[in-house]
Design a protein around this motif. Sequence first.
Motif, PDB file in Angstrom:
ATOM      1  N   PRO A  63      31.358  29.035  48.351  1.00 62.71           N
ATOM      2  CA  PRO A  63      31.824  30.358  47.949  1.00 62.71           C
ATOM      3  C   PRO A  63      31.719  30.601  46.450  1.00 62.71           C
ATOM      4  CG  PRO A  63      33.670  28.978  48.581  1.00 62.71           C
ATOM      5  CD  PRO A  63      32.429  28.205  48.884  1.00 62.71           C
ATOM      6  N   LEU A  64      31.281  31.823  46.119  1.00 58.34           N
ATOM      7  CA  LEU A  64      31.167  32.229  44.730  1.00 58.34           C
ATOM      8  C   LEU A  64      31.865  33.574  44.578  1.00 58.34           C
ATOM      9  CD1 LEU A  64      29.953  31.798  41.895  1.00 58.34           C
ATOM     10  CD2 LEU A  64      27.965  33.065  42.681  1.00 58.34           C
ATOM     11  N   PRO A  65      33.006  33.611  43.868  1.00 54.94           N
ATOM     12  CA  PRO A  65      33.699  34.882  43.679  1.00 54.94           C
ATOM     13  C   PRO A  65      33.013  35.711  42.596  1.00 54.94           C
ATOM     14  CG  PRO A  65      34.876  33.158  42.535  1.00 54.94           C
ATOM     15  CD  PRO A  65      33.729  32.496  43.256  1.00 54.94           C
ATOM     16  N   THR A  66      32.865  36.997  42.859  1.00 57.76           N
ATOM     17  CA  THR A  66      32.325  37.929  41.882  1.00 57.76           C
ATOM     18  C   THR A  66      33.368  39.007  41.646  1.00 57.76           C
ATOM     19  OG1 THR A  66      30.072  37.524  42.639  1.00 57.76           O
ATOM     20  CG2 THR A  66      30.441  39.512  41.348  1.00 57.76           C
ATOM     21  N   VAL A  67      33.765  39.191  40.404  1.00 53.60           N
ATOM     22  CA  VAL A  67      34.777  40.183  40.064  1.00 53.60           C
ATOM     23  C   VAL A  67      34.201  41.584  40.290  1.00 53.60           C
ATOM     24  CG1 VAL A  67      36.229  41.098  38.214  1.00 53.60           C
ATOM     25  CG2 VAL A  67      35.832  38.646  38.374  1.00 53.60           C
ATOM     26  N   VAL A  68      34.956  42.408  41.020  1.00 52.19           N
ATOM     27  CA  VAL A  68      34.570  43.794  41.274  1.00 52.19           C
ATOM     28  C   VAL A  68      35.778  44.692  41.012  1.00 52.19           C
ATOM     29  CG1 VAL A  68      32.800  43.204  42.974  1.00 52.19           C
ATOM     30  CG2 VAL A  68      35.125  43.629  43.739  1.00 52.19           C
ATOM     31  N   ASP A  69      35.547  45.985  40.933  1.00 51.42           N
ATOM     32  CA  ASP A  69      36.619  46.956  40.750  1.00 51.42           C
ATOM     33  C   ASP A  69      37.471  46.976  42.010  1.00 51.42           C
ATOM     34  OD1 ASP A  69      38.236  49.189  40.396  1.00 51.42           O
ATOM     35  OD2 ASP A  69      36.646  50.353  39.449  1.00 51.42           O
ATOM     36  N   CYS A  70      38.771  46.965  41.857  1.00 55.72           N
ATOM     37  CA  CYS A  70      39.668  46.937  43.017  1.00 55.72           C
ATOM     38  C   CYS A  70      39.553  48.189  43.877  1.00 55.72           C
ATOM     39  CB  CYS A  70      41.118  46.743  42.567  1.00 55.72           C
ATOM     40  SG  CYS A  70      41.454  45.072  41.972  1.00 55.72           S
ATOM     41  N   ASP A  71      39.057  49.288  43.315  1.00 57.28           N
ATOM     42  CA  ASP A  71      38.886  50.516  44.074  1.00 57.28           C
ATOM     43  C   ASP A  71      37.541  50.592  44.791  1.00 57.28           C
ATOM     44  OD1 ASP A  71      41.390  51.452  43.276  1.00 57.28           O
ATOM     45  OD2 ASP A  71      40.567  52.355  41.448  1.00 57.28           O
ATOM     46  N   SER A  72      36.660  49.617  44.544  1.00 55.24           N
ATOM     47  CA  SER A  72      35.331  49.667  45.154  1.00 55.24           C
ATOM     48  C   SER A  72      35.376  49.187  46.599  1.00 55.24           C
ATOM     49  CB  SER A  72      34.339  48.818  44.356  1.00 55.24           C
ATOM     50  OG  SER A  72      34.521  47.451  44.633  1.00 55.24           O
ATOM     51  N   ARG A  73      34.360  49.577  47.345  1.00 53.62           N
ATOM     52  CA  ARG A  73      34.261  49.164  48.745  1.00 53.62           C
ATOM     53  C   ARG A  73      33.924  47.679  48.865  1.00 53.62           C
ATOM     54  NH1 ARG A  73      30.662  53.109  52.079  1.00 53.62           N
ATOM     55  NH2 ARG A  73      31.767  52.015  53.735  1.00 53.62           N
ATOM     56  N   GLU A  74      33.395  47.086  47.793  1.00 52.87           N
ATOM     57  CA  GLU A  74      33.026  45.671  47.796  1.00 52.87           C
ATOM     58  C   GLU A  74      34.233  44.738  47.727  1.00 52.87           C
ATOM     59  OE1 GLU A  74      30.383  45.770  44.336  1.00 52.87           O
ATOM     60  OE2 GLU A  74      28.805  45.153  45.724  1.00 52.87           O
ATOM     61  N   ALA A  75      35.352  45.233  47.229  1.00 52.40           N
ATOM     62  CA  ALA A  75      36.538  44.390  47.027  1.00 52.40           C
ATOM     63  C   ALA A  75      37.018  43.830  48.363  1.00 52.40           C
ATOM     64  CB  ALA A  75      37.640  45.178  46.349  1.00 52.40           C
ATOM     65  N   GLU A  76      37.076  42.511  48.447  1.00 53.00           N
ATOM     66  CA  GLU A  76      37.520  41.837  49.666  1.00 53.00           C
ATOM     67  C   GLU A  76      38.883  41.172  49.480  1.00 53.00           C
ATOM     68  OE1 GLU A  76      33.312  40.299  51.502  1.00 53.00           O
ATOM     69  OE2 GLU A  76      34.189  39.133  49.868  1.00 53.00           O
ATOM     70  N   TYR A  77      39.071  40.544  48.317  1.00 52.89           N
ATOM     71  CA  TYR A  77      40.283  39.784  48.053  1.00 52.89           C
ATOM     72  C   TYR A  77      40.793  40.080  46.655  1.00 52.89           C
ATOM     73  CZ  TYR A  77      38.806  36.969  52.045  1.00 52.89           C
ATOM     74  OH  TYR A  77      38.423  36.552  53.289  1.00 52.89           O
ATOM     75  N   LYS A  78      42.065  39.789  46.445  1.00 60.92           N
ATOM     76  CA  LYS A  78      42.680  39.899  45.119  1.00 60.92           C
ATOM     77  C   LYS A  78      43.252  38.531  44.767  1.00 60.92           C
ATOM     78  CE  LYS A  78      45.630  42.923  42.462  1.00 60.92           C
ATOM     79  NZ  LYS A  78      46.357  44.186  42.501  1.00 60.92           N
ATOM     80  N   LEU A  79      42.946  38.052  43.566  1.00 62.80           N
ATOM     81  CA  LEU A  79      43.413  36.735  43.132  1.00 62.80           C
ATOM     82  C   LEU A  79      44.906  36.785  42.830  1.00 62.80           C
ATOM     83  CD1 LEU A  79      42.814  33.810  42.418  1.00 62.80           C
ATOM     84  CD2 LEU A  79      42.167  34.559  40.138  1.00 62.80           C
ATOM     85  N   GLY A  80      45.657  35.952  43.534  1.00 57.52           N
ATOM     86  CA  GLY A  80      47.104  35.936  43.356  1.00 57.52           C
ATOM     87  C   GLY A  80      47.603  34.736  42.572  1.00 57.52           C
ATOM     88  N   GLU A  81      46.882  33.626  42.664  1.00 57.05           N
ATOM     89  CA  GLU A  81      47.357  32.408  42.001  1.00 57.05           C
ATOM     90  C   GLU A  81      46.195  31.463  41.758  1.00 57.05           C
ATOM     91  OE1 GLU A  81      50.778  28.966  42.707  1.00 57.05           O
ATOM     92  OE2 GLU A  81      50.457  30.484  44.231  1.00 57.05           O
ATOM     93  N   MET A  82      46.297  30.721  40.656  1.00 57.73           N
ATOM     94  CA  MET A  82      45.336  29.661  40.340  1.00 57.73           C
ATOM     95  C   MET A  82      46.126  28.358  40.309  1.00 57.73           C
ATOM     96  SD  MET A  82      43.293  31.686  37.329  1.00 57.73           S
ATOM     97  CE  MET A  82      42.055  30.464  37.014  1.00 57.73           C
ATOM     98  N   VAL A  83      45.892  27.496  41.291  1.00 59.92           N
ATOM     99  CA  VAL A  83      46.634  26.244  41.399  1.00 59.92           C
ATOM    100  C   VAL A  83      45.814  25.145  40.729  1.00 59.92           C
ATOM    101  CG1 VAL A  83      47.704  24.614  42.982  1.00 59.92           C
ATOM    102  CG2 VAL A  83      47.587  27.035  43.596  1.00 59.92           C
TER     103      VAL A  83
END
Length: 115
Positions: A63-83
């Motif tokens: 998996p490779l996360p790509t930062v996108v605008d939260c209002d875009s249709r591409e947004a799948e997940y929101k980062l909540g925590e970095m452990v």
Amino acid sequence: MRVVKSLAVVVAICGGLAYYVWDYNTSPTGGKAKAEVSASAYAEAHDPEIGDCVKIKDPKGEPLPTVVDCDSREAEYKLGEMVPGKNMECGSKYDYGIQYHNGQKFNYTLCFTKV
């Protein structure tokens, strides 16, 4: 004679420095500065911060996360925590986790909620 030699050395140093600055910023291949900016932009696009929305390329493989605008249709997940740490688990309140190492920071797990 000594003044002429000293002047020649100064001119050579200044000329070399000027050429380096020119080459660094405007070489026909895009310049080293542009390449560094491009590499930095790539790293920034794939290194989300808490609260960023992402789309995930190859979520079941590498998996490779790509930062996108939260209002875009591409947004799948929101980062909540970095452990921090290798092979850490996300809590039950998260929908998805990625083991991640960006090359500059230490290993950590990104924990996401669905958008």
